[in-house]
Design an enzyme around this catalytic site. Sequence first.
Site, PDB file in Angstrom:
ATOM      1  N   SER A 165       0.870  -1.186   0.000  1.00  0.00           N
ATOM      2  CA  SER A 165       0.000   0.000   0.000  1.00  0.00           C
ATOM      3  C   SER A 165       0.899   1.225   0.000  1.00  0.00           C
ATOM      4  O   SER A 165       1.551   1.527   1.010  1.00  0.00           O
ATOM      5  CB  SER A 165      -0.905  -0.002   1.240  1.00  0.00           C
ATOM      6  N   LYS A 216      -7.369   1.709  -2.682  1.00  0.00           N
ATOM      7  CA  LYS A 216      -6.918   1.254  -1.365  1.00  0.00           C
ATOM      8  C   LYS A 216      -6.928   2.401  -0.361  1.00  0.00           C
ATOM      9  O   LYS A 216      -7.301   2.218   0.812  1.00  0.00           O
ATOM     10  CB  LYS A 216      -5.513   0.658  -1.461  1.00  0.00           C
ATOM     11  N   LYS A 264       0.614   5.448   8.299  1.00  0.00           N
ATOM     12  CA  LYS A 264       1.211   5.634   6.974  1.00  0.00           C
ATOM     13  C   LYS A 264       0.127   5.787   5.909  1.00  0.00           C
ATOM     14  O   LYS A 264       0.185   6.669   5.051  1.00  0.00           O
ATOM     15  CB  LYS A 264       2.123   4.444   6.671  1.00  0.00           C
TER      16      LYS A 264
END
Length: 294
Positions: free
Chosen positions: A96, A171, A239
């Site tokens: 990701s 995502k 993150k």
Amino acid sequence: MTKVGIVGLGIMGGPMASNLLKAGFDVIGFDVVPASLERLAGEGGTKAVSAAQAAAESDVVITMLPNHPQVEAVALGEGGVLDSAKPGTLYIDMSSIRPETARRLAEVGAERGVRVLDAPVSGGEKGAIDGVLSIMVGGAAEDFAAAQPIFDVLGRTIVHVGPAGAGQTVKAANQLVVGGTYALVAEAIVLLEASGIDAGVGLDVLAGGLAGSRILELKRKSMVARQFAPGFRIDLHHKDMGIILDASRDAGVALPVGNLVAALIASARAQGYGQLDHSALLRVAENLSGKGDA
């Protein structure tokens, strides 16, 4: 037989490699953690001494790494995946990362004759172990079709969502919804318990109604029990929230709730919960109301 190279054999990449081996694929893997390599070898896979070897000896290369700096170093660095892969190799980054990095990988791959897909996943460690991940894929339609036999082993919901970078954008949207849902479930638990109501019973009711979600289905019992063993760590969701906010700026849109969720996750990290599961947002909700240990 398709030979699959996997770089990154951690919480997600390790189970993915196991499932590919069980499905009959020849797997060669690399990781900086020796125990991960030994586990792969014990399951019948081959240990590579570098990402370059894994790429050079494979028909399909998968990276599953923590963030874009690691992906850039492994894929774009001298002697990396795109330097070492044979022309025609299919390179699937399932980390990701930022959509802009995914687009850069596709550009460099095209220059070197390597087909590139960005294919981040959702479902956490359990989804990886069970082979039921949701996989959102960006890239060329023909490359998506070529990767389908791999994806069928790793996931259940597999969708080609658009060109290079599109998988990472979807995502980001997924993580936005997941983070917001955890934050609200956490607040619901705090409210129920402060009102003298059994939170487990209350969440059972919520799970069966319009408020029901995959998070309530899988995590309500562990959250009420304050069990936060990591399936997906706060550090990683922190993150991801950075990716979300960067993507919103690039798209020129405002995400006011997303910014609040990002702040709550940053607070969880600052309070020392970074290595806990992202359901540990409950700790933040408790602390804000003076109900926690902080």
